[in-house]
Design a protein around this motif. Structure first.
Motif, short mmCIF file in Angstrom:
data_model
loop_
_atom_site.label_atom_id
_atom_site.label_comp_id
_atom_site.label_asym_id
_atom_site.label_seq_id
_atom_site.Cartn_x
_atom_site.Cartn_y
_atom_site.Cartn_z
N HIS A 88 0.83 -1.20 0.00
CA HIS A 88 0.00 0.00 0.00
C HIS A 88 0.87 1.26 0.00
N GLU A 130 2.37 1.88 -3.39
CA GLU A 130 1.34 2.41 -4.28
C GLU A 130 1.13 3.91 -4.03
N GLU A 182 1.82 7.12 -6.50
CA GLU A 182 0.77 8.08 -6.85
C GLU A 182 1.27 9.52 -6.62
#
Lengths: 228, 152
Positions: free
Chosen positions: B11, B14, B18
């Protein structure tokens, strides 16, 4: 009622009590609503600028007005250069703020402190740039009620241009200033382990929302005053 | 949170990807805006200028979207919360349209019915360089002549 599966079962459960329908903390939701109202304040300022500009025959050329640079010799013509530096300073400080929020979610105190310090430095750098620009424009004879710049077509201009410029960038600068103060308070609270004791860094997220909003407003102010 | 350690790590990766992506997008859009701004400086065609300005406004809205959706995480909030914020902001559609229309109409009316207002837009003024006093005096003069026109 065990057979209410037809309409929208999730929604019924969501608002049925016992849990947060917005899945968000109270202060964070209220920060969003404050920012929404602030958006209308800035919107009203910028729209009134647009209305007055549309109702006037001539308007000063922003590339003629904002053309100087610190430490550059007099009469230098470098439009857009200084303001693009200001824009990038604010974007980068927004990125370090995101990184601080991200570190806070992982309960990484060191990461929060490091990124908050960078964000504060970025905010102070932006304010310094703005102070220089205001001072420079003032030395050229521009202020509220004083406009030394002619319209782009060489006709006499009114003081609307400088009035709007100083009011709107001033209001934005005041937001940046309060954002820096809030960030400094958050940094001190982090250093004092306040958030470690609470078990979460939600306050950093709320300060982050405010700081990103300041960056967001600058996107509009920068475009409308310097580019359009 | 029932995340296992590896879940959390994935997570994190990710989220960082982003942030990186949005940073690049914001920087690239800003650079394009600036390039368009430089290109527009020597432009004489009114139509082309308007098209470039329109492009700049679209880029500005795109930047605003990326900041709000990703940096402020609005995209990852519950849909109902998003709606309570976005729907009131729709008021801006009327706000911007109505007021710019009004300003434009006011200019046209004054050009039609106020010969003095129209005349002012045709008289070129000598540019006074440098001196503070001259600039201030000029500003004061302009204020004086602007005042009666606003009484209509």
């Amino acid at each position: 009622m065990s057979t209410t599966t037809t309409a929208s079962p999730n929604e019924a459960k969501l608002w049925g009590g016992g849990k947060s329908p917005f899945n968000s903390e109270y202060g964070k939701v209220m920060m969003w609503y404050f920012l929404m109202s602030d958006a209308f304040t800035f919107g009203a300022f910028l729209i009134s600028y647009g209305t007055v500009r549309f109702s006037t025959n001539g308007w000063p050329n922003s590339n003629e007005v904002f053309r100087s640079f610190p430490f550059a010799p007099d009469g230098v013509h470098a439009p857009l250069v200084f303001v693009s530096i200001m824009t990038f300073i604010l974007i980068i400080s927004s990125v370090t703020m995101v990184l601080a929020v991200h570190a806070g979610k992982n309960m990484d105190k060191k990461g929060v402190v490091r990124n908050m310090i960078w964000t504060i430095i970025g905010g102070l750098a932006f304010l310094s740039c703005q102070a220089w620009e205001w001072n420079h424009l003032h030395s050229e004879g521009a202020w509220w009620g004083m406009n030394p710049f002619l319209n782009a077509d060489g006709t006499a201009s009114s003081t609307n241009f400088t009035n709007f410029f100083f009011t709107i960038t001033g209001f934005h600068g005041f937001h940046v200033f309060s954002g820096v103060v809030i960030n400094i308070i958050m940094l001190i609270m982090t250093l004092l382990d306040k958030f470690e004791q609470r078990g979460h860094y939600l306050m950093i997220e709320k300060a982050g929302l405010y700081w990103h909003f300041v960056d967001l407003v600058w996107v509009f102010v920068f475009t409308i005053f310097y580019l359009l | 949170m029932s995340h296992s350690h590896t879940d959390q790590e994935a997570h994190n990766k990710e989220a960082m990807a982003e942030i990186k992506k949005v940073t690049i997008i914001l920087s690239v859009f800003t650079v394009i805006e600036l390039l368009l701004g430089f290109w527009m400086m020597g432009m004489t065609s009114v139509g082309l200028k308007l098209a470039v300005k329109g492009t700049i406004v679209i880029l500005m809205m795109a930047k605003a979207f990326y900041i709000v959706a990703y940096f402020m995480h609005l995209k990852h909030e519950v849909k109902n919360l998003i709606m309570t914020i976005v729907v009131p902001l729709m008021l801006f559609l009327w706000f911007i349209g109505a007021f710019l229309w009004d300003g434009n109409s006011f200019r046209n009316l004054r050009n039609d019915y106020d010969p003095y207002f129209k005349e002012q837009a045709t008289i070129k003024v000598e540019k006074k360089e440098g001196e503070h006093g001259a600039a201030k005096q000029e500003a004061a003069e302009v204020k004086e002549i602007a005042a009666p026109a606003e009484k209509h």
